[in-house]
Write a protein that holds these residues in place. Sequence first.
Motif, PDB file in Angstrom:
ATOM      1  N   ALA A 191      -5.093 -12.073  -3.640  1.00 17.56           N
ATOM      2  CA  ALA A 191      -3.983 -12.656  -4.394  1.00 17.56           C
ATOM      3  C   ALA A 191      -3.888 -12.044  -5.790  1.00 17.56           C
ATOM      4  CB  ALA A 191      -4.163 -14.164  -4.496  1.00 17.56           C
ATOM      5  N   GLY A 192      -2.664 -11.775  -6.216  1.00 18.26           N
ATOM      6  CA  GLY A 192      -2.432 -11.189  -7.526  1.00 18.26           C
ATOM      7  C   GLY A 192      -2.434  -9.683  -7.543  1.00 18.26           C
ATOM      8  N   SER A 193      -2.671  -9.056  -6.389  1.00 18.61           N
ATOM      9  CA  SER A 193      -2.735  -7.601  -6.300  1.00 18.61           C
ATOM     10  C   SER A 193      -1.433  -7.029  -5.742  1.00 18.61           C
ATOM     11  CB  SER A 193      -3.902  -7.164  -5.408  1.00 18.61           C
ATOM     12  OG  SER A 193      -5.131  -7.604  -5.943  1.00 18.61           O
ATOM     13  N   ILE A 194      -1.239  -5.752  -5.984  1.00 20.77           N
ATOM     14  CA  ILE A 194      -0.057  -5.029  -5.523  1.00 20.77           C
ATOM     15  C   ILE A 194      -0.512  -3.779  -4.780  1.00 20.77           C
ATOM     16  CG2 ILE A 194       1.958  -3.679  -6.268  1.00 20.77           C
ATOM     17  CD1 ILE A 194       2.194  -5.539  -8.655  1.00 20.77           C
ATOM     18  N   VAL A 195       0.181  -3.458  -3.696  1.00 24.62           N
ATOM     19  CA  VAL A 195      -0.037  -2.221  -2.952  1.00 24.62           C
ATOM     20  C   VAL A 195       1.249  -1.411  -2.964  1.00 24.62           C
ATOM     21  CG1 VAL A 195      -0.549  -1.205  -0.694  1.00 24.62           C
ATOM     22  CG2 VAL A 195      -1.805  -3.240  -1.460  1.00 24.62           C
ATOM     23  N   LEU A 196       1.145  -0.140  -3.288  1.00 26.87           N
ATOM     24  CA  LEU A 196       2.267   0.793  -3.174  1.00 26.87           C
ATOM     25  C   LEU A 196       1.997   1.729  -2.011  1.00 26.87           C
ATOM     26  CD1 LEU A 196       2.891   2.048  -6.841  1.00 26.87           C
ATOM     27  CD2 LEU A 196       3.670  -0.069  -5.771  1.00 26.87           C
ATOM     28  N   GLY A 197       3.041   2.084  -1.274  1.00 24.01           N
ATOM     29  CA  GLY A 197       2.805   2.997  -0.168  1.00 24.01           C
ATOM     30  C   GLY A 197       4.045   3.716   0.314  1.00 24.01           C
ATOM     31  N   ARG A 198       3.813   4.847   0.946  1.00 21.59           N
ATOM     32  CA  ARG A 198       4.880   5.590   1.629  1.00 21.59           C
ATOM     33  C   ARG A 198       5.002   5.001   3.034  1.00 21.59           C
ATOM     34  NH1 ARG A 198       6.268   9.944  -1.417  1.00 21.59           N
ATOM     35  NH2 ARG A 198       4.711  10.810  -2.861  1.00 21.59           N
ATOM     36  N   GLY A 199       5.521   3.769   3.082  1.00 17.19           N
ATOM     37  CA  GLY A 199       5.530   3.028   4.344  1.00 17.19           C
ATOM     38  C   GLY A 199       6.408   3.620   5.421  1.00 17.19           C
ATOM     39  N   LEU A 241      -7.597 -10.203   6.639  1.00 18.30           N
ATOM     40  CA  LEU A 241      -7.197 -10.094   5.232  1.00 18.30           C
ATOM     41  C   LEU A 241      -7.329  -8.655   4.745  1.00 18.30           C
ATOM     42  CD1 LEU A 241      -8.824 -13.356   3.827  1.00 18.30           C
ATOM     43  CD2 LEU A 241      -6.459 -12.993   4.577  1.00 18.30           C
ATOM     44  N   VAL A 242      -6.732  -7.760   5.506  1.00 19.16           N
ATOM     45  CA  VAL A 242      -6.769  -6.332   5.183  1.00 19.16           C
ATOM     46  C   VAL A 242      -5.471  -5.680   5.656  1.00 19.16           C
ATOM     47  CG1 VAL A 242      -9.288  -6.082   5.290  1.00 19.16           C
ATOM     48  CG2 VAL A 242      -7.918  -5.788   7.366  1.00 19.16           C
ATOM     49  N   LEU A 243      -5.203  -4.508   5.108  1.00 26.72           N
ATOM     50  CA  LEU A 243      -4.127  -3.652   5.583  1.00 26.72           C
ATOM     51  C   LEU A 243      -4.760  -2.352   6.039  1.00 26.72           C
ATOM     52  CD1 LEU A 243      -0.944  -3.238   5.711  1.00 26.72           C
ATOM     53  CD2 LEU A 243      -1.244  -1.956   3.575  1.00 26.72           C
ATOM     54  N   HIS A 244      -4.552  -1.994   7.302  1.00 28.01           N
ATOM     55  CA  HIS A 244      -5.065  -0.728   7.824  1.00 28.01           C
ATOM     56  C   HIS A 244      -4.015   0.361   7.601  1.00 28.01           C
ATOM     57  CE1 HIS A 244      -8.550  -2.534   9.430  1.00 28.01           C
ATOM     58  NE2 HIS A 244      -8.010  -3.069  10.510  1.00 28.01           N
ATOM     59  N   VAL A 245      -4.454   1.463   7.044  1.00 30.56           N
ATOM     60  CA  VAL A 245      -3.580   2.597   6.787  1.00 30.56           C
ATOM     61  C   VAL A 245      -4.040   3.764   7.657  1.00 30.56           C
ATOM     62  CG1 VAL A 245      -2.748   4.227   5.054  1.00 30.56           C
ATOM     63  CG2 VAL A 245      -3.142   1.824   4.435  1.00 30.56           C
ATOM     64  N   TYR A 246      -3.099   4.357   8.391  1.00 34.77           N
ATOM     65  CA  TYR A 246      -3.422   5.453   9.299  1.00 34.77           C
ATOM     66  C   TYR A 246      -2.853   6.761   8.750  1.00 34.77           C
ATOM     67  CZ  TYR A 246      -4.450   1.420  12.257  1.00 34.77           C
ATOM     68  OH  TYR A 246      -4.947   0.237  12.740  1.00 34.77           O
ATOM     69  N   SER A 275      -5.790   7.464  -4.499  1.00 37.89           N
ATOM     70  CA  SER A 275      -5.607   6.920  -3.159  1.00 37.89           C
ATOM     71  C   SER A 275      -4.232   7.283  -2.598  1.00 37.89           C
ATOM     72  CB  SER A 275      -5.783   5.397  -3.200  1.00 37.89           C
ATOM     73  OG  SER A 275      -5.636   4.836  -1.917  1.00 37.89           O
ATOM     74  N   ILE A 276      -3.202   7.187  -3.421  1.00 37.37           N
ATOM     75  CA  ILE A 276      -1.855   7.537  -2.966  1.00 37.37           C
ATOM     76  C   ILE A 276      -1.779   9.015  -2.598  1.00 37.37           C
ATOM     77  CG2 ILE A 276       0.533   7.801  -3.734  1.00 37.37           C
ATOM     78  CD1 ILE A 276       0.104   5.184  -5.352  1.00 37.37           C
ATOM     79  N   ALA A 277      -2.408   9.859  -3.408  1.00 32.75           N
ATOM     80  CA  ALA A 277      -2.387  11.291  -3.127  1.00 32.75           C
ATOM     81  C   ALA A 277      -3.089  11.615  -1.808  1.00 32.75           C
ATOM     82  CB  ALA A 277      -3.055  12.047  -4.275  1.00 32.75           C
ATOM     83  N   ARG A 278      -4.142  10.883  -1.508  1.00 36.68           N
ATOM     84  CA  ARG A 278      -4.931  11.183  -0.304  1.00 36.68           C
ATOM     85  C   ARG A 278      -4.417  10.467   0.946  1.00 36.68           C
ATOM     86  NH1 ARG A 278     -11.575  10.890   0.220  1.00 36.68           N
ATOM     87  NH2 ARG A 278     -11.681  11.652   2.375  1.00 36.68           N
ATOM     88  N   TYR A 279      -4.028   9.180   0.778  1.00 38.06           N
ATOM     89  CA  TYR A 279      -3.710   8.360   1.949  1.00 38.06           C
ATOM     90  C   TYR A 279      -2.241   7.924   2.025  1.00 38.06           C
ATOM     91  CZ  TYR A 279      -8.804   7.865   1.893  1.00 38.06           C
ATOM     92  OH  TYR A 279     -10.151   8.111   1.878  1.00 38.06           O
ATOM     93  N   GLY A 280      -1.498   8.075   0.953  1.00 40.48           N
ATOM     94  CA  GLY A 280      -0.126   7.597   0.932  1.00 40.48           C
ATOM     95  C   GLY A 280       0.028   6.160   0.501  1.00 40.48           C
ATOM     96  N   PHE A 281      -1.081   5.448   0.310  1.00 39.75           N
ATOM     97  CA  PHE A 281      -1.075   4.059  -0.137  1.00 39.75           C
ATOM     98  C   PHE A 281      -2.118   3.892  -1.236  1.00 39.75           C
ATOM     99  CE2 PHE A 281       1.209   3.340   3.711  1.00 39.75           C
ATOM    100  CZ  PHE A 281       1.806   2.096   3.627  1.00 39.75           C
ATOM    101  N   GLY A 282      -1.839   2.974  -2.162  1.00 36.70           N
ATOM    102  CA  GLY A 282      -2.794   2.700  -3.226  1.00 36.70           C
ATOM    103  C   GLY A 282      -2.763   1.239  -3.634  1.00 36.70           C
ATOM    104  N   LEU A 283      -3.906   0.724  -4.045  1.00 36.79           N
ATOM    105  CA  LEU A 283      -4.071  -0.676  -4.435  1.00 36.79           C
ATOM    106  C   LEU A 283      -4.192  -0.804  -5.943  1.00 36.79           C
ATOM    107  CD1 LEU A 283      -4.813  -3.702  -3.816  1.00 36.79           C
ATOM    108  CD2 LEU A 283      -7.203  -2.924  -3.686  1.00 36.79           C
TER     109      LEU A 283
END
Length: 203
Positions: free
Chosen positions: A167-175, A144-149, A17-25
Amino acid sequence: MNNSVLASIDHQAASRSIARYGFGLFPEAISPSALAAMQAEARARLADAVLAEDAKGELRYRAHLTSLGPYALGFLRDPALTGLLTRHFGGEYSLSEEISCLTRYDAHSHLGAHLDTPAERCAVTILVYLEADGPDPDGQETGLVLHVYGKERDSVANPRLTIPTVAGSIVLGRGSEIWHERPALAPGESVVAITGCYGRSDR
C-alpha cells in the motif's frame, strides 16, 4: 492538486528496473494525505463494484471493478504523475480515462498474463496500490505480487521480475509491450488498486 501528491522517492532503482524489465517500483511513493483521500474515495466507490470474471477465455480474471472517482482522476492527471512517465519513458502522456479503473482483488481473485490494450491508449501503465493486506505477504503462495515476463508470449512460464504489492506504492510499466500477471490471491489476502492507462500525447 498540489505538489504533495508524491512523497520523496528514489528514481535510480526504478530507472534501472524499467530499463531492464520494462517495469519499475516506487515504494511508498504516495504522500500520506493523497493516499488517505484515495483510500476513502475507493471504499465508497467499491461498495457498488461489479464482479468481473472469465475462467475460460484467453485472458482469465476475477476481480471487482468500478470507475475512478474525481480524486483518483485528479491524482492520475497530476503533473507529478505524468512527469514520472516523461522522466522514465520519454515523451508526453495523457490519461486514457475510459480504460482506467479501480479494482478490488479478494481471495482467489486474479488477473492472468496479458498485455494492456489498446496499445495506443495504454502505451504505459501506472498501478497505484491503495490497500494490500494478507497474513503472509512474503509466503511462496501469496498473490500480493505482480509477475513481470518478457515481450514474447512464451516468456510467461518464468517471471523475469516479481514486484511486491505494498500500500502506498506505485508501479510504472510498459504494459502494452511486456506480459504481466497478478496470481490468485491466497485466503485472507486483498488488494485495492488503481490502474491508469496513458497514451502518447506528443505524436
